[in-house]
Design a protein around this motif. Structure first.
Motif, PDB file in Angstrom:
ATOM      1  N   GLU A   1     -23.028   1.306  41.725  1.00  0.00           N
ATOM      2  CA  GLU A   1     -22.414   2.650  41.719  1.00  0.00           C
ATOM      3  C   GLU A   1     -21.438   2.808  42.888  1.00  0.00           C
ATOM      4  OE1 GLU A   1     -23.620   7.383  41.484  1.00  0.00           O
ATOM      5  OE2 GLU A   1     -25.210   5.890  41.687  1.00  0.00           O
TER       6      GLU A   1
ATOM      7  N   ILE B   1     -17.359   3.411  42.691  1.00  0.00           N
ATOM      8  CA  ILE B   1     -16.668   4.505  43.392  1.00  0.00           C
ATOM      9  C   ILE B   1     -15.522   3.935  44.231  1.00  0.00           C
ATOM     10  CG2 ILE B   1     -16.879   6.291  45.170  1.00  0.00           C
ATOM     11  CD1 ILE B   1     -19.817   6.678  44.183  1.00  0.00           C
TER      12      ILE B   1
ATOM     13  N   LYS C   1     -19.421  11.941  44.610  1.00  0.00           N
ATOM     14  CA  LYS C   1     -19.092  10.552  44.942  1.00  0.00           C
ATOM     15  C   LYS C   1     -18.966  10.376  46.457  1.00  0.00           C
ATOM     16  CE  LYS C   1     -16.836   9.442  40.569  1.00  0.00           C
ATOM     17  NZ  LYS C   1     -15.567   9.172  39.888  1.00  0.00           N
TER      18      LYS C   1
END
Length: 145
Positions: free
Chosen positions: A96, A100, A132
């Motif tokens: 993840e 980002i 984020k």
């Protein structure tokens, strides 16, 4: 039954088997919270970031699960106690975080935020950008002064 075969607590060398067991349990019954809790308990030993994500998945299934809430808290503490460079290194293995950081629009936004505090405030009004950004801060990849 969708129980878990691994003996608890684990003995040295049983990590791989326990993970296979937990993954199989989750595969057979994705709504069986205990499968996620066991998997997170195994991961928490040396992969607190991954464990935290698994505990969060357990909470999606059972939002009031005390063990999952406690596990998330424990993992967050473990991550906070790491040296910033170790925490950032750990985070760079997180898919993840990688996603980002590889997002071209997030790259532009992070660059603007670094140069201009007013731009940072403006960007953080967007919930997606804020989420984020907070993930990057929590992981130690981005440091706020």
């Amino acid at each position: 039954s969708s129980g878990i075969n691994a003996e608890w607590p684990l003995r040295p060398g049983e990590f791989g088997l326990a993970m296979q067991d937990c993954d199989k349990c989750i595969e057979l019954n994705p709504m069986f919270v205990k499968g996620y809790l066991r998997k997170a308990a195994v991961l928490k030993i040396d992969k607190p970031q991954e464990a935290k994500a698994v505990y969060e998945k357990a909470l999606e299934i059972d939002p009031n699960n005390a063990e999952a809430k406690q596990g998330i808290h424990h993992c967050s503490q473990s991550l906070r106690n790491l040296k910033p460079e170790d925490r950032a290194k750990l985070a760079m293995n997180d898919p993840e975080i990688q996603q980002i950081l590889q997002d071209p629009s997030m790259q532009v936004i992070l660059e603007q935020m670094q140069k201009d505090p007013a731009a940072a405030q403006e960007h953080l009004k967007n919930a997606d950008v804020r989420d984020k950004f907070m993930k990057l801060v929590e992981s130690g990849v981005v440091q706020v002064r």
